[in-house]
Design a protein around this motif. Structure first.
Motif, mmCIF file in Angstrom:
data_model
loop_
_atom_site.group_PDB
_atom_site.id
_atom_site.type_symbol
_atom_site.label_atom_id
_atom_site.label_comp_id
_atom_site.label_asym_id
_atom_site.label_seq_id
_atom_site.Cartn_x
_atom_site.Cartn_y
_atom_site.Cartn_z
ATOM 1 N N PRO A 37 -16.834 -11.473 8.073
ATOM 2 C CA PRO A 37 -15.845 -10.898 8.995
ATOM 3 C C PRO A 37 -16.447 -9.955 10.035
ATOM 4 O O PRO A 37 -15.880 -9.773 11.099
ATOM 5 C CB PRO A 37 -14.888 -10.155 8.062
ATOM 6 C CG PRO A 37 -14.928 -10.965 6.807
ATOM 7 C CD PRO A 37 -16.382 -11.372 6.678
ATOM 8 N N SER B 73 -11.211 -10.257 13.079
ATOM 9 C CA SER B 73 -10.002 -10.311 12.259
ATOM 10 C C SER B 73 -9.143 -11.537 12.500
ATOM 11 O O SER B 73 -8.138 -11.719 11.832
ATOM 12 C CB SER B 73 -9.154 -9.062 12.514
ATOM 13 O OG SER B 73 -9.840 -7.923 12.093
ATOM 14 N N SER C 12 -8.382 -1.477 9.910
ATOM 15 C CA SER C 12 -9.507 -1.938 9.095
ATOM 16 C C SER C 12 -9.875 -0.866 8.084
ATOM 17 O O SER C 12 -9.840 0.324 8.391
ATOM 18 C CB SER C 12 -10.724 -2.249 9.964
ATOM 19 O OG SER C 12 -10.424 -3.283 10.863
ATOM 20 N N ARG D 12 -5.726 -9.401 -1.309
ATOM 21 C CA ARG D 12 -6.778 -10.339 -1.704
ATOM 22 C C ARG D 12 -8.008 -9.464 -1.933
ATOM 23 O O ARG D 12 -8.612 -8.950 -0.990
ATOM 24 C CB ARG D 12 -7.044 -11.383 -0.624
ATOM 25 C CG ARG D 12 -8.030 -12.468 -1.125
ATOM 26 C CD ARG D 12 -8.307 -13.522 -0.084
ATOM 27 N NE ARG D 12 -9.193 -12.935 0.922
ATOM 28 C CZ ARG D 12 -9.064 -13.103 2.229
ATOM 29 N NH1 ARG D 12 -8.087 -13.802 2.721
ATOM 30 N NH2 ARG D 12 -9.923 -12.545 3.057
ATOM 31 N N PHE E 35 -15.702 -8.671 0.971
ATOM 32 C CA PHE E 35 -14.544 -8.568 1.853
ATOM 33 C C PHE E 35 -13.256 -8.954 1.148
ATOM 34 O O PHE E 35 -13.236 -9.828 0.294
ATOM 35 C CB PHE E 35 -14.747 -9.462 3.086
ATOM 36 C CG PHE E 35 -15.994 -9.112 3.849
ATOM 37 C CD1 PHE E 35 -15.981 -8.089 4.782
ATOM 38 C CD2 PHE E 35 -17.182 -9.789 3.606
ATOM 39 C CE1 PHE E 35 -17.132 -7.750 5.465
ATOM 40 C CE2 PHE E 35 -18.336 -9.449 4.298
ATOM 41 C CZ PHE E 35 -18.314 -8.428 5.230
ATOM 42 N N GLN F 172 -8.579 -8.224 1.783
ATOM 43 C CA GLN F 172 -7.586 -7.854 2.772
ATOM 44 C C GLN F 172 -6.319 -7.329 2.110
ATOM 45 O O GLN F 172 -6.028 -7.654 0.964
ATOM 46 C CB GLN F 172 -7.229 -9.009 3.695
ATOM 47 C CG GLN F 172 -6.274 -10.017 3.107
ATOM 48 C CD GLN F 172 -5.809 -11.047 4.134
ATOM 49 O OE1 GLN F 172 -6.328 -11.139 5.233
ATOM 50 N NE2 GLN F 172 -4.834 -11.835 3.761
ATOM 51 N N LYS G 120 -2.206 -7.130 3.058
ATOM 52 C CA LYS G 120 -1.212 -7.647 3.998
ATOM 53 C C LYS G 120 0.148 -7.080 3.635
ATOM 54 O O LYS G 120 0.565 -7.144 2.477
ATOM 55 C CB LYS G 120 -1.180 -9.174 3.976
ATOM 56 C CG LYS G 120 -0.213 -9.753 4.997
ATOM 57 C CD LYS G 120 -0.385 -11.243 5.231
ATOM 58 C CE LYS G 120 -0.087 -12.030 4.005
ATOM 59 N NZ LYS G 120 -0.086 -13.483 4.230
ATOM 60 N N ARG H 281 -1.890 -7.480 8.737
ATOM 61 C CA ARG H 281 -3.089 -7.666 7.921
ATOM 62 C C ARG H 281 -4.130 -6.594 8.221
ATOM 63 O O ARG H 281 -4.385 -6.278 9.378
ATOM 64 C CB ARG H 281 -3.677 -9.049 8.193
ATOM 65 C CG ARG H 281 -4.769 -9.440 7.245
ATOM 66 C CD ARG H 281 -5.182 -10.894 7.450
ATOM 67 N NE ARG H 281 -5.893 -11.096 8.700
ATOM 68 C CZ ARG H 281 -7.202 -10.938 8.836
ATOM 69 N NH1 ARG H 281 -7.942 -10.598 7.820
ATOM 70 N NH2 ARG H 281 -7.767 -11.164 10.005
ATOM 71 N N SER H 282 -4.709 -6.047 7.158
ATOM 72 C CA SER H 282 -5.801 -5.085 7.271
ATOM 73 C C SER H 282 -7.020 -5.631 6.537
ATOM 74 O O SER H 282 -6.996 -5.749 5.312
ATOM 75 C CB SER H 282 -5.407 -3.740 6.656
ATOM 76 O OG SER H 282 -4.401 -3.130 7.414
ATOM 77 N N PRO H 283 -8.082 -5.973 7.267
ATOM 78 C CA PRO H 283 -9.286 -6.435 6.596
ATOM 79 C C PRO H 283 -9.980 -5.266 5.864
ATOM 80 O O PRO H 283 -9.894 -4.120 6.311
ATOM 81 C CB PRO H 283 -10.157 -6.974 7.729
ATOM 82 C CG PRO H 283 -9.621 -6.354 8.969
ATOM 83 C CD PRO H 283 -8.191 -5.986 8.721
ATOM 84 N N MET H 284 -10.618 -5.577 4.750
ATOM 85 C CA MET H 284 -11.350 -4.577 3.972
ATOM 86 C C MET H 284 -12.787 -5.024 3.786
ATOM 87 O O MET H 284 -13.042 -6.191 3.475
ATOM 88 C CB MET H 284 -10.710 -4.388 2.602
ATOM 89 C CG MET H 284 -9.405 -3.658 2.640
ATOM 90 S SD MET H 284 -8.820 -3.268 0.994
ATOM 91 C CE MET H 284 -7.709 -4.620 0.722
#
Length: 163
Positions: A6, A11, A70, A101, A143, A145, A147, A156-159
């Motif tokens: 990512p 994103s 993020s 996730r 990684f 996420q 949501k 959605r927030s990516p991690m």
């Protein structure tokens, strides 16, 4: 050839129609930016250049809690890390449900798991608790996420986590 992560591809695609009605936003104000500068080592005397009012740097603020969509944890050790965020409802009254996730090797919990908004402009805080499931350190970031969804909106927030 390296495998893309990512960090390389971001994103996702911009969807202009959805951007017109996002549902929730991670709203930042001047204090968020000043706290960011505090965490980067700026002294209160220098912050006067950026603000008309005095700003006292909080003792407990870390960049992990910068109110940005993020989420990055650069050093997840044996103790859990608690990340705090707040979102603002920019749509009609509704309830959002969290789904996660998880990143491989990391347990991720959200508190609360539901955010109920009774009006437009209302803000709610939530916490994300991250805990390493395994000992040792991966070679790179893993990684996941978070949501938030009310059935119509999907925020959605990516991690990215390194332990």
């Amino acid at each position: 050839m390296e495998r893309a992560t990512p960090f390389a591809y971001g994103s996702g695609h911009i969807q202009p129609n959805r951007a017109m009605d996002p549902g929730l936003v991670y709203d930042l104000d001047i204090d968020d930016y000043l706290n960011f500068l505090c965490a980067r080592g700026y002294k209160e005397t220098l912050l006067k250049v950026f603000s008309n009012k005095p700003h006292k740097c909080p003792k407990s603020f870390t960049l992990t809690n910068f109110n940005y969509p993020s989420i990055v944890v650069t050093n997840l050790g044996s103790e859990p890390v608690i990340v705090t965020r707040r979102v603002k409802n920019v749509g009609p009254p509704t309830t959002y449900k969290a789904s996660v996730r998880a990143a491989p090797g990391v347990s991720i919990y959200v508190k609360p798991t539901r955010l109920q908004f009774s009006k437009t402009g209302e803000e709610k805080k939530f916490e994300i608790i991250l805990k390493a499931k395994v000992a040792g350190k991966p070679k790179d970031y893993v990684f996941g996420q978070l949501k938030w969804s009310d059935g119509k909106h999907h925020v959605r927030s990516p991690m990215a986590v390194k332990y």
